[in-house]
Design an enzyme around this catalytic site. Structure first.
Site, PDB file in Angstrom:
ATOM      1  N   ARG A  85     -36.356  32.931  19.950  1.00 54.34           N
ATOM      2  CA  ARG A  85     -35.964  32.932  21.362  1.00 54.34           C
ATOM      3  C   ARG A  85     -37.161  32.951  22.320  1.00 54.34           C
ATOM      4  O   ARG A  85     -36.981  32.972  23.526  1.00 54.34           O
ATOM      5  CB  ARG A  85     -35.027  34.120  21.633  1.00 54.34           C
ATOM      6  CG  ARG A  85     -33.761  34.070  20.769  1.00 54.34           C
ATOM      7  CD  ARG A  85     -32.649  34.910  21.341  1.00 54.34           C
ATOM      8  NE  ARG A  85     -32.385  34.559  22.721  1.00 54.34           N
ATOM      9  CZ  ARG A  85     -31.632  35.287  23.541  1.00 54.34           C
ATOM     10  NH1 ARG A  85     -31.084  36.389  23.106  1.00 54.34           N
ATOM     11  NH2 ARG A  85     -31.446  34.913  24.793  1.00 54.34           N
ATOM     12  N   ARG A 130     -34.707  44.626  18.322  1.00 54.15           N
ATOM     13  CA  ARG A 130     -35.307  43.608  19.203  1.00 54.15           C
ATOM     14  C   ARG A 130     -36.426  44.144  20.106  1.00 54.15           C
ATOM     15  O   ARG A 130     -37.261  43.378  20.573  1.00 54.15           O
ATOM     16  CB  ARG A 130     -34.216  42.982  20.080  1.00 54.15           C
ATOM     17  CG  ARG A 130     -33.124  42.261  19.315  1.00 54.15           C
ATOM     18  CD  ARG A 130     -33.626  40.963  18.700  1.00 54.15           C
ATOM     19  NE  ARG A 130     -32.592  40.298  17.914  1.00 54.15           N
ATOM     20  CZ  ARG A 130     -31.741  39.393  18.408  1.00 54.15           C
ATOM     21  NH1 ARG A 130     -31.802  39.063  19.674  1.00 54.15           N
ATOM     22  NH2 ARG A 130     -30.842  38.836  17.626  1.00 54.15           N
ATOM     23  N   HIS A 160     -27.709  45.478  21.043  1.00 50.91           N
ATOM     24  CA  HIS A 160     -28.549  45.931  22.147  1.00 50.91           C
ATOM     25  C   HIS A 160     -27.973  47.205  22.781  1.00 50.91           C
ATOM     26  O   HIS A 160     -26.771  47.466  22.663  1.00 50.91           O
ATOM     27  CB  HIS A 160     -28.554  44.868  23.266  1.00 50.91           C
ATOM     28  CG  HIS A 160     -29.327  43.627  22.960  1.00 50.91           C
ATOM     29  ND1 HIS A 160     -28.766  42.370  23.041  1.00 50.91           N
ATOM     30  CD2 HIS A 160     -30.624  43.444  22.621  1.00 50.91           C
ATOM     31  CE1 HIS A 160     -29.692  41.458  22.749  1.00 50.91           C
ATOM     32  NE2 HIS A 160     -30.823  42.084  22.489  1.00 50.91           N
ATOM     33  N   CYS A 247     -25.116  39.322  29.312  1.00 51.31           N
ATOM     34  CA  CYS A 247     -26.263  38.544  28.822  1.00 51.31           C
ATOM     35  C   CYS A 247     -26.296  37.141  29.367  1.00 51.31           C
ATOM     36  O   CYS A 247     -27.314  36.460  29.240  1.00 51.31           O
ATOM     37  CB  CYS A 247     -26.286  38.537  27.300  1.00 51.31           C
ATOM     38  SG  CYS A 247     -24.908  37.707  26.598  1.00 51.31           S
TER      39      CYS A 247
END
Ligand code: CIR
Length: 254
Positions: A85, A130, A160, A247
């Site tokens: 990403r 992450r 998350h 998101c």
């Protein structure tokens, strides 16, 4: 006035990163239609939509939240924890430079915007797969000068921190206590999701109005009973890519 930065759904969405979900077939056309409804809902809530340049080769590029944190005072462009990403951030950096002073997380730091929950001048960062300590330390150094404190929070069972907790009003959070250490939020008013709807803690807040997904009617009722105005949308195809509602946008107060 709010601007919501968004990005078109990539035709490669089916090759997205997945951590906790099993891969199932994604109807990209339907995902794009749901994304258009999401943008329309944000417009209704008072946002002006600004589309970032399309990145058709980047499967997860619709999930722009992970690429930056935007505060009233400044913006921080992240270095996403998933290497696949990292090409998403260049266009975000360029767009945010028009509206904020921009700092950037650099190696070895990693940070996903989805791990960052801001409650007033307290910033909570999920210790997920992450976001790492180096990322948190860099973030702390960028925001300390404008009065923010940064805290790391344990998360477990979800991608998350924002899958487990979002801020729904000043000093008020919606939480899934199974996925986050709630003691981190003991200074705040905490409302819990309905336990039958584990993904329901992720809510977009635009000023005093909330946007929720229509997959979580029980939690929706809890919010309404607490006096919140809640609009809901269907983002079921994006959810198959492990994308939460927050998101798909980066909200900037103008
Ligand atoms: C990923 O795993 O990175 C994407 N498939 C989903 C990202 C969702 N991001 C978010 O909810 N903040």
């Amino acid at each position: 006035m709010w601007t919501a930065f968004t990005r078109a759904v990539s035709p490669a969405l089916g090759r997205c990163e997945l951590t906790h979900l099993v891969r199932t077939s994604i109807d990209v056309e339907l995902a794009a239609a749901q994304h258009a409804c999401y943008e329309a809902a944000l417009t209704e809530l008072g946002c002006q939509i600004e589309r970032l340049p399309e990145l058709p080769e980047q499967p997860d590029s619709v999930f722009v939240e992970d690429t930056a944190l935007v505060l009233d005072e400044l913006a921080v462009v992240t270095r996403p924890g998933a290497p696949s990403r990292r090409l998403e951030t260049t266009t975000v950096s360029a767009a945010l430079a028009c509206v904020r002073a921009v700092s950037e997380i650099t190696a070895p730091g990693t940070l996903d915007g989805g791990d960052v929950v801001v409650v007033g001048h307290q910033i909570f960062v999920g210790k997920s797969g992450r976001s790492n300590e180096a990322g948190v330390t860099q973030l702390r150094s960028f925001v300390a000068g404008v009065g923010y404190e940064v805290h790391s929070v344990d998360v477990d069972g979800c991608l998350h921190l924002k899958s487990a907790a979002t801020c729904i009003a000043p000093g008020t959070l919606l939480l899934n206590p199974d996925w986050v250490d709630v003691s981190a939020f003991e200074d705040f008013d905490c409302l819990e999701i309905d336990p039958a709807e584990p993904f329901a803690a992720n809510v977009v807040r635009v000023g005093e109005r909330l946007l929720h997904t229509d997959a979580f009617p029980r939690t929706h009722t809890r919010l309404k009973e607490r006096g919140f105005a809640v609009r809901s949308v269907d983002v079921s195809e994006l959810a198959k890519a492990e994308g939460a509602l927050t998101c798909c946008s980066l909200l900037v107060r103008q």
